[in-house]
Design an enzyme around this catalytic site. Structure first.
Site, PDB file in Angstrom:
ATOM      1  N   THR A 184      59.718  44.968  30.004  1.00 13.85           N
ATOM      2  CA  THR A 184      58.702  44.027  30.486  1.00 13.85           C
ATOM      3  C   THR A 184      57.472  44.210  29.616  1.00 13.85           C
ATOM      4  OG1 THR A 184      57.760  45.632  31.997  1.00 13.85           O
ATOM      5  CG2 THR A 184      59.497  44.235  32.868  1.00 13.85           C
ATOM      6  N   GLU A 329      62.582  42.442  36.287  1.00 17.91           N
ATOM      7  CA  GLU A 329      63.105  43.469  37.199  1.00 17.91           C
ATOM      8  C   GLU A 329      64.114  42.913  38.197  1.00 17.91           C
ATOM      9  OE1 GLU A 329      60.018  43.146  36.228  1.00 17.91           O
ATOM     10  OE2 GLU A 329      58.942  45.052  36.151  1.00 17.91           O
ATOM     11  N   LYS A 438      38.974  38.822  44.028  1.00 11.36           N
ATOM     12  CA  LYS A 438      38.490  39.325  45.321  1.00 11.36           C
ATOM     13  C   LYS A 438      37.001  39.029  45.412  1.00 11.36           C
ATOM     14  CE  LYS A 438      41.959  42.859  45.975  1.00 11.36           C
ATOM     15  NZ  LYS A 438      42.385  43.871  45.025  1.00 11.36           N
ATOM     16  N   TRP A 443      40.417  36.942  49.302  1.00 12.23           N
ATOM     17  CA  TRP A 443      41.164  36.622  48.095  1.00 12.23           C
ATOM     18  C   TRP A 443      41.067  35.135  47.769  1.00 12.23           C
ATOM     19  CZ3 TRP A 443      46.441  39.578  49.081  1.00 12.23           C
ATOM     20  CH2 TRP A 443      46.211  40.948  48.915  1.00 12.23           C
TER      21      TRP A 443
HETATM   22  P1  AMP Z   1      58.530  38.366  33.605  1.00 12.07           P
HETATM   23  O1  AMP Z   1      59.189  39.596  34.036  1.00 12.07           O
HETATM   24  O2  AMP Z   1      57.885  38.453  32.273  1.00 12.07           O
HETATM   25  O3  AMP Z   1      59.405  37.185  33.725  1.00 12.07           O
HETATM   26  O4  AMP Z   1      57.317  38.112  34.599  1.00 12.07           O
HETATM   27  C1  AMP Z   1      57.513  38.022  35.975  1.00 12.07           C
HETATM   28  C2  AMP Z   1      56.259  37.550  36.646  1.00 12.07           C
HETATM   29  O5  AMP Z   1      55.985  36.186  36.273  1.00 12.07           O
HETATM   30  C3  AMP Z   1      56.358  37.490  38.153  1.00 12.07           C
HETATM   31  O6  AMP Z   1      56.172  38.738  38.758  1.00 12.07           O
HETATM   32  C4  AMP Z   1      55.268  36.501  38.484  1.00 12.07           C
HETATM   33  O7  AMP Z   1      53.988  37.103  38.466  1.00 12.07           O
HETATM   34  C5  AMP Z   1      55.344  35.523  37.345  1.00 12.07           C
HETATM   35  N1  AMP Z   1      56.124  34.351  37.756  1.00 12.07           N
HETATM   36  C6  AMP Z   1      57.417  34.085  37.507  1.00 12.07           C
HETATM   37  N2  AMP Z   1      57.765  32.896  38.013  1.00 12.07           N
HETATM   38  C7  AMP Z   1      56.670  32.400  38.625  1.00 12.07           C
HETATM   39  C8  AMP Z   1      56.383  31.194  39.345  1.00 12.07           C
HETATM   40  N3  AMP Z   1      57.280  30.238  39.502  1.00 12.07           N
HETATM   41  N4  AMP Z   1      55.139  31.045  39.842  1.00 12.07           N
HETATM   42  C9  AMP Z   1      54.193  31.987  39.678  1.00 12.07           C
HETATM   43  N5  AMP Z   1      54.396  33.123  38.984  1.00 12.07           N
HETATM   44  C10 AMP Z   1      55.626  33.333  38.470  1.00 12.07           C
END
Ligand code: AMP
Length: 544
Positions: A184, A329, A438, A443
Site C-alpha cells: 500500500t 488490504e 475536526k 467532524w
Molecule cells: P488503496 O488500498 O490504495 O486502494 O486505497 C484504499 C482506500 O481508498 C480506502 O481505504 C478508502 O479510503 C479509499 N477508497 C476506495 N474506494 C473508495 C470509494 N468508493 N469512496 C471513497 N473512498 C474510497
C-alpha cells in the site's frame, strides 16, 4: 472422514479453466510498444506454462518473490500466471511510486527477478545498483524492440518462452500458499505489504462474479483500466479468465481518447477505474457525438465518485454507474453499490444520492462501525464511525510484520475509513480517518463537500483538506481546478455551496489551482495539498 473432495483453490486452475473451456476467447492488448495484439486464452496458457519452466531454469523456486513493473498487458498476465502457477509470489510494483519507495519495497520483498515493460528501463538503470537481491531483469517485449533497449544483463521475455525446455507443472500445493504481494502506498511511514494467498484470491474471484458484485460472464468484454499493480486490478485478471470473458488490456495509454477507442472497437461491456480516469473519458466524449453503446456496467471506486460523474454518465450516456469501495488490504473489493429491491424503486435525486453511497458488502465481507473506544455504532445511516472489516480475503498481518496485531478482539481489521452504514447495509464513506476535518469537536466530511462542489459547471476537479485553525482546531479549505475557459471566483463558489451544506461546513477559503496533484494510484494526493496550504488562519476568523 472425507465427505467431499479436497481440491485446493489455487490460481493456476483459473487460467487452466479458461484454456480448457474458453480456449478461443480473445485477450486484446494495446502494447506499450504501440500496436494492438490479440491472443487466445489457449495461447496464453501455453506461453505462461513455458515461462514458468524458464523461471525455474533461472533459479526461481516456490515461495520466491518475483516482481512485475508493468502496465496491463497480455505479457503481464502471462507473467502473473507463470509466477503464481509454479508457487512463487507475484509482487506487483506500482511504477508511479517515488523511486526511493520502489527501492524500499523491492528490497523489503527481496524480489529475485523483475519483469518489466520497456517504459521502465530508465527507472531500472537508476535503481539497479540499489536492489542487490534482484538477480535477473526480464524485459516484456519482442526481440526487435529488445535489441534496441540498452539495459545491461537484461533478458528478453520472448526468448525465455522460446527457449524454455518445456512446460512446468502448476499447482499441487496447499491453497494457503502465498500467491501475490502488493504494497500500500502508505501516506506515512514506509509502504506495507499485503501478502495474498491462492485461497484468498480464489474466493475473492468467486465473490466478484456474483450478479450483485461485478456480475461477469462469458459474454462480457472486460476492460480493466485499474492497473494490475493497484490491488490486483480489482481482481479482474482472475475474474475474466474464470468466466471466459474477453479481456481488453489498455497498456500504458489511459487517456480518454485511447480508452474510448478500445471500448468502441472491442465492444467493451464492463470496465472499472478510479474517478479521475472516468472524468477524462467523459471529457473526451463530451459534445462530440461519442457514445458508449456496448458498455453495460461501469464500476467506479478507489476514491469517492463525484456527483458530477454520476450525473454525466446518466444524462449524457444513459448509464447508471456502480460505485464500489475497497482497499489493497481487502483484495480489494469490500462493498459494491448494486441496488436491492427497495433501493431500486428510488428515482431522480434520491437515486443519485443512493448511487453516491459506496455500496453494500457481499457474502464474505463482514463490516461494522465503531467509536474511538471500539464500541459498535448503529447501522442507521446516520451514525458514523471507524469502518472495520473481516473475512477470508481481508488482511490478517502485513508482510514480515506478524508480530504487529492488526485485528481487534472480534477479528476485524480497521480500514482507516470513517463511514455510516444504513439498514440495507449500504455504507457511506465520509472520509479517510486521516483526512477528516475536526472543527470545534465535530467532524466535517471532505468527501461530501467535494461531491457537491463537483456539481458546479465550472469545476473540473476539487479537493477539501483540513487547515489548522486557532479557535476551531481545523477548518475546511476548498481547492478547485477550473474547467478550461470558465470563470469562477471564491464568492460564487461559496454562494453555490451556501444552501447545500451546513453553514459551519462552509470552507474557510477557496483556492484555485492549475492542477490538483494525483498520487501513485490516480487518486487526489491530499497529503501534498495539505503541505502546500498548511497555514493557520487568524484566531478572529469564525466559521460562517
Ligand atoms: P488503496 O488500498 O490504495 O486502494 O486505497 C484504499 C482506500 O481508498 C480506502 O481505504 C478508502 O479510503 C479509499 N477508497 C476506495 N474506494 C473508495 C470509494 N468508493 N469512496 C471513497 N473512498 C474510497
Amino acid at each position: 472422514m472425507r465427505l467431499m473432495q479436497d481440491w485446493p483453490m489455487t490460481l493456476d486452475r483459473i487460467l487452466e479453466h479458461a484454456y480448457r473451456w474458453h480456449g478461443d476467447q480473445e485477450v486484446v492488448t494495446r502494447t506499450p510498444e504501440g500496436p494492438i495484439t490479440r491472443a487466445s486464452y489457449a495461447e496464453i496458457y501455453r506461453r505462461a506454462k513455458r515461462l514458468s519452466s524458464a523461471l525455474a531454469e533461472l533459479g526461481v523456486r516456490a515461495g520466491d518473490r518475483v516482481a512485475t513493473l508493468a502496465w496491463n498487458t497480455q505479457r503481464h498476465l502471462e507473467a502473473w500466471y507463470a509466477i503464481m502457477g509454479m508457487g512463487a509470489v507475484c509482487h506487483t510494483v506500482n511504477p508511479r511510486l517515488f523511486v526511493d519507495q520502489i527501492v524500499y519495497i523491492v528490497n523489503h520483498a527481496e524480489d529475485i527477478l523483475i519483469f518489466s515493460d520497456i517504459s521502465f528501463v530508465p527507472l531500472l538503470k537508476e535503481i539497479r545498483e540499489r536492489i542487490p537481491s534482484t538477480r535477473h531483469i526480464v524485459l516484456m517485449t519482442d526481440r526487435s524492440t529488445f535489441a534496441r533497449c540498452d539495459l545491461d544483463g537484461a533478458l528478453c521475455f520472448e526468448d525465455l518462452i522460446d527457449q524454455a525446455a518445456g512446460d512446468a507443472p502448476w499447482g499441487g500445493f496447499d491453497e494457503n500458499y502465498p500467491a501475490g504481494l502488493c504494497y500500500t502506498s502508505g501516506t506515512t511511514g514506509n509502504p506495507k505489504g499485503v501478502l495474498y494467498s491462492h485461497r484468498s484470491n480464489f474466493i475473492h474471484t468467486l465473490v466478484t462474479l456474483a450478479p450483485d458484485v461485478l456480475g461477469l460472464g462469458a459474454r462480457d468484454s472486460i476492460l480493466p483500466v485499474v492497473p494490475m499493480y493497484h490491488a490486483n486490478a480489482w481482481g479482474l485478471a482472475f475474474s475474466a479468465p474464470a468466466v471466459g470473458a474477453k479481456l481488453v488490456m489498455p497498456g500504458s495509454q489511459l487517456d480518454g481518447r485511447s480508452l474510448y477507442e478500445l471500448i468502441a472497437d472491442e465492444q467493451v461491456t464492463f470496465s472499472a477505474a478510479v474517478p479521475t480516469v472516468w472524468q477524462s473519458l467523459l471529457d473526451y466524449m463530451h459534445g462530440a457525438q461519442r457514445q458508449l453503446d456496448t458498455l453495460r456496467r461501469v464500476v467506479i471506486g478507489g476514491a469517492a465518485v463525484p456527483e458530477s460523474v454520476v450525473r454525466r454518465f446518466r444524462d449524457e450516456h444513459g448509464i447508471e454507474i456502480t460505485h464500489a469501495w475497497g482497499m489493497t488490504e481487502m483484495s480489494p473489493l469490500g462493498t459494491v453499490g448494486s441496488p436491492t429491491r427497495r433501493t431500486d424503486r428510488l428515482t431522480g435525486d434520491e437515486r443519485i444520492k443512493q448511487t453516491l453511497k459506496q455500496g453494500r458488502p457481499p457474502l464474505g465481507v463482514d463490516l461494522k462501525i465503531t467509536d474511538e473506544a471500539g464500541a459498535a455504532q448503529p447501522h442507521d445511516g446516520q451514525a458514523t464511525g471507524y469502518l472495520k472489516a473481516r473475512g477470508p480475503f481481508v488482511v490478517a498481518h502485513y508482510y514480515c510484520a506478524e508480530d504487529q496485531e492488526l485485528l481487534d478482539q472480534e477479528g476485524y481489521f480497521s480500514t482507516g475509513d470513517i463511514a455510516s452504514i444504513d439498514r440495507d447495509g449500504f455504507i457511506r464513506i465520509t472520509d479517510r480517518a486521516k483526512d477528516v476535518i475536526k472543527s470545534g469537536g465535530e467532524w466535517i466530511s471532505s468527501i461530501e463537500i467535494e461531491s457537491i462542489t463537483s456539481r458546479h459547471p465550472a469545476v473540473d476537479s476539487c479537493a477539501v483538506i483540513a487547515i489548522p485553525h486557532v479557535k476551531w482546531g481545523e477548518r475546511p479549505l476548498l481547492v478547485v481546478k477550473k474547467r478550461p475557459g470558465m470563470t469562477l471566483d471564491q464568492q460564487t463558489m461559496k454562494d453555490f455551496l451556501k444552501d447545500r451544506i451546513a453553514s459551519w461546513w462552509m470552507p474557510e477559503r477557496v483556492e484555485f489551482v492549475a492542477d490538483i496533484p494525483l498520487g501513485p494510484t490516480g487518486k487526489i494526493d491530499k497529503k501534498l495539498l495539505r503541505e502546500q496550504f498548511q497555514t493557520a488562519a487568524p484566531a478572529s476568523a469564525k466559521p460562517e
